[in-house]
Scaffold this active site. Structure first.
Site, PDB file in Angstrom:
ATOM      1  N   CYS A  17      -1.668  13.565  -2.738  1.00 35.51           N
ATOM      2  CA  CYS A  17      -2.045  12.469  -3.646  1.00 35.51           C
ATOM      3  C   CYS A  17      -3.474  12.620  -4.173  1.00 35.51           C
ATOM      4  O   CYS A  17      -3.816  12.069  -5.205  1.00 35.51           O
ATOM      5  CB  CYS A  17      -1.887  11.123  -2.952  1.00 35.51           C
ATOM      6  N   HIS A  67      -5.281   6.310  -7.786  1.00 36.74           N
ATOM      7  CA  HIS A  67      -3.983   6.943  -7.530  1.00 36.74           C
ATOM      8  C   HIS A  67      -2.990   5.804  -7.299  1.00 36.74           C
ATOM      9  O   HIS A  67      -3.269   4.867  -6.543  1.00 36.74           O
ATOM     10  CB  HIS A  67      -4.081   7.852  -6.309  1.00 36.74           C
ATOM     11  N   ASN A 112       5.180   6.117  -7.307  1.00 34.70           N
ATOM     12  CA  ASN A 112       4.066   6.969  -6.896  1.00 34.70           C
ATOM     13  C   ASN A 112       4.422   8.410  -7.262  1.00 34.70           C
ATOM     14  O   ASN A 112       5.363   8.965  -6.704  1.00 34.70           O
ATOM     15  CB  ASN A 112       3.868   6.805  -5.377  1.00 34.70           C
TER      16      ASN A 112
HETATM   17  N1  COA Z   1      14.086  -1.664   1.995  1.00 32.74           N
HETATM   18  C1  COA Z   1      14.276  -2.618   2.920  1.00 32.74           C
HETATM   19  N2  COA Z   1      13.696  -2.580   4.136  1.00 32.74           N
HETATM   20  C2  COA Z   1      12.889  -1.546   4.415  1.00 32.74           C
HETATM   21  C3  COA Z   1      12.644  -0.518   3.487  1.00 32.74           C
HETATM   22  C4  COA Z   1      13.283  -0.604   2.229  1.00 32.74           C
HETATM   23  N3  COA Z   1      13.104   0.315   1.272  1.00 32.74           N
HETATM   24  N4  COA Z   1      11.805   0.366   4.047  1.00 32.74           N
HETATM   25  C5  COA Z   1      11.520  -0.066   5.280  1.00 32.74           C
HETATM   26  N5  COA Z   1      12.178  -1.229   5.503  1.00 32.74           N
HETATM   27  C6  COA Z   1      12.187  -2.057   6.706  1.00 32.74           C
HETATM   28  C7  COA Z   1      11.855  -1.282   7.947  1.00 32.74           C
HETATM   29  O1  COA Z   1      12.992  -0.620   8.454  1.00 32.74           O
HETATM   30  C8  COA Z   1      11.360  -2.368   8.860  1.00 32.74           C
HETATM   31  O2  COA Z   1      12.468  -3.029   9.416  1.00 32.74           O
HETATM   32  P1  COA Z   1      12.427  -3.568  10.933  1.00 32.74           P
HETATM   33  O3  COA Z   1      11.316  -4.567  10.963  1.00 32.74           O
HETATM   34  O4  COA Z   1      13.786  -4.144  11.109  1.00 32.74           O
HETATM   35  O5  COA Z   1      12.154  -2.372  11.786  1.00 32.74           O
HETATM   36  C9  COA Z   1      10.659  -3.352   7.910  1.00 32.74           C
HETATM   37  O6  COA Z   1      11.169  -3.038   6.609  1.00 32.74           O
HETATM   38  C10 COA Z   1       9.176  -3.211   7.921  1.00 32.74           C
HETATM   39  O7  COA Z   1       8.877  -1.809   7.839  1.00 32.74           O
HETATM   40  P2  COA Z   1       7.420  -1.277   7.716  1.00 32.74           P
HETATM   41  O8  COA Z   1       7.451   0.191   7.490  1.00 32.74           O
HETATM   42  O9  COA Z   1       6.606  -1.795   8.840  1.00 32.74           O
HETATM   43  O10 COA Z   1       7.050  -2.056   6.368  1.00 32.74           O
HETATM   44  P3  COA Z   1       5.677  -2.221   5.668  1.00 32.74           P
HETATM   45  O11 COA Z   1       5.421  -3.639   5.448  1.00 32.74           O
HETATM   46  O12 COA Z   1       4.608  -1.401   6.295  1.00 32.74           O
HETATM   47  O13 COA Z   1       6.000  -1.576   4.233  1.00 32.74           O
HETATM   48  C11 COA Z   1       5.593   0.464   3.071  1.00 32.74           C
HETATM   49  C12 COA Z   1       6.406  -0.248   4.134  1.00 32.74           C
HETATM   50  C13 COA Z   1       6.005   1.920   3.040  1.00 32.74           C
HETATM   51  C14 COA Z   1       5.863  -0.190   1.731  1.00 32.74           C
HETATM   52  C15 COA Z   1       4.092   0.298   3.428  1.00 32.74           C
HETATM   53  O14 COA Z   1       3.866   0.650   4.748  1.00 32.74           O
HETATM   54  C16 COA Z   1       3.231   1.130   2.549  1.00 32.74           C
HETATM   55  O15 COA Z   1       3.187   0.943   1.348  1.00 32.74           O
HETATM   56  N6  COA Z   1       2.464   2.046   3.149  1.00 32.74           N
HETATM   57  C17 COA Z   1       1.638   2.946   2.375  1.00 32.74           C
HETATM   58  C18 COA Z   1       2.518   3.957   1.785  1.00 32.74           C
HETATM   59  C19 COA Z   1       1.831   4.752   0.748  1.00 32.74           C
HETATM   60  O16 COA Z   1       1.032   4.258   0.005  1.00 32.74           O
HETATM   61  N7  COA Z   1       2.178   6.013   0.705  1.00 32.74           N
HETATM   62  C20 COA Z   1       1.665   6.893  -0.235  1.00 32.74           C
HETATM   63  C21 COA Z   1       0.306   7.277   0.147  1.00 32.74           C
HETATM   64  S1  COA Z   1      -0.339   8.203  -1.059  1.00 32.74           S
END
Ligand code: COA
Length: 350
Positions: free
Chosen positions: A113, A277, A307
């Site tokens: 990224c 980004h 992204n």
């Molecule tokens: N749809 C529905 N539910 C989803 C899902 C989706 N696409 N992806 C994950 N979940 C669920 C998980 O399984 C979890 O369920 P559980 O509580 O029953 O175990 C719940 O949602 C929470 O998951 P979690 O990963 O803790 O969610 P979060 O609030 O952290 O959101 C992201 C997930 C990926 C959106 C978030 O962590 C994020 O944006 N992180 C940064 C990612 C990023 O920017 N990456 C690129 C970097 S350059």
């Protein structure tokens, strides 16, 4: 000698994939995706007809034309991607072939990224030392070819999209214009928190002994040939520890922006446009809040493209410029954070 952006272009595939379409493949909802990431839709390539380097070529042609140049004026190519056409050679030489420029050097950058920030920083140094005059710098990704479209991969797959952005960096004697500073950072301690492990030479257990983190489902896998075991264990998809990435991103983005301000002797108030980004709208909103930027001073288009990793900054920069939101003399800050972990920023006087 300074390096200014003489031309800029972007290209995204025609095919729009809405959140609704993803709900047919995996257990997710459009509400979940919008609430957590801000993303409404993204673009995917036409499989086997468009590749990372062909998207890059389309963006590059626009940037070169807008610079008032022809492909033959380009002295060097820097290509940032984590999703290359081939494992090797890198996509830089393929872009060179698409553009019909024989003989010039091509350098591939692998800092995910933060790839575009690293790429323009490298190009900036070549221009400052007088080695090259017109460098084509590209960020391009085809994520759709590597994602896990089952429920298992939903936390990663809903985020990423395909696209390409390009700039021509050109030498200028006007020292008030162009790239004023870049800062580049990394911390390999966190390499496994956002990674695509296979194929690779690692051998999971060995790397773990060397300080790498454990990762799910594939502790002893690793090799340059995909094996049946890797397929059976589905160890062929990207892995992301989303919460961990989020936590580090909201610290490192602001640190890189502050460092860039310090380097040019300005404050965040002097920045006319921040092009972050496009990792996650929630991350950007936290940065915006921290610095007190008004909405007009931060550009977001993750809603439309998801992204696009190394492509996201040049796509956003180009779109903001096309909309007339960046004018001559504006101070533009680019900032990124991503896999590695890597992070960095650039300050540009437009
Ligand atoms: N749809 C529905 N539910 C989803 C899902 C989706 N696409 N992806 C994950 N979940 C669920 C998980 O399984 C979890 O369920 P559980 O509580 O029953 O175990 C719940 O949602 C929470 O998951 P979690 O990963 O803790 O969610 P979060 O609030 O952290 O959101 C992201 C997930 C990926 C959106 C978030 O962590 C994020 O944006 N992180 C940064 C990612 C990023 O920017 N990456 C690129 C970097 S350059």
């Amino acid at each position: 000698m300074n390096a200014k952006i003489a031309g800029i272009g972007f290209f995204v595939p025609e095919r729009i994939v809405t959140n609704e379409e993803l709900t047919k493949l995996m257990d997710t909802t459009s509400e979940w995706i919008v609430e957590r990431t801000g993303i409404e839709e993204r673009r995917y390539v036409e499989k086997h007809k468009e590749t990372t380097s062909t998207l890059a070529a389309e963006a590059a042609k626009i940037a070169i034309e807008r610079a008032g140049l022809t492909t033959q004026d380009i002295d060097f190519i820097v290509f940032a991607t984590l999703s290359p056409d081939y494992y090797f050679p890198g996509s830089g030489v393929l872009l060179q072939r698409h553009l019909g420029i024989k003989g010039i050097g091509c350098l591939d950058v692998r800092t995910q990224c933060t790839g575009f920030i690293y790429a323009i920083s490298v190009a900036d140094q070549y221009i400052k030392t007088g080695m090259y005059k017109n460098i084509l710098v590209v960020g391009a990704e085809v994520h759709s070819a590597g994602l896990d479209f089952t429920t298992r991969g939903r936390n990663v797959s809903v985020i990423f999209g395909d696209g390409a952005g390009a700039v021509v960096l050109q030498a200028t004697e006007d020292e008030t214009k162009g790239i004023l500073t870049t800062n580049l950072h990394a911390d390999g301690e966190y390499a496994e928190h956002l990674a695509f492990f296979n194929p690779g030479t690692h051998g999971g257990a060995f790397l773990k002994d060397q300080g790498g983190l454990d990762y799910p489902n594939e502790p002893d896998l690793g090799g340059m040939h995909l094996t049946q075991e890797m397929l059976d264990k589905e160890a062929i998809y990207p892995h992301m520890n989303g919460r961990y990435v989020f936590k580090h991103a909201v610290e490192k983005f602001p640190a890189a922006i502050e460092e860039a301000c310090e380097a040019v002797g300005c404050t965040a108030d002097d920045i006319n446009m921040l092009i972050p980004h496009q990792a996650n709208l929630r991350i950007t909103q936290m940065i915006q809040l921290k610095f007190g930027f008004e909405d007009e001073r931060v550009y977001n288009n993750i809603q439309k493209y998801g992204n696009t990793t190394a492509a996201s900054i040049p796509i956003a920069l180009c779109e903001a410029w096309e909309k007339g939101l960046i004018k001559d003399g504006d101070l533009v800050c680019l900032a990124a954070f991503g896999s590695g972990f890597t992070w960095g920023a650039a300050m540009i006087r437009w």
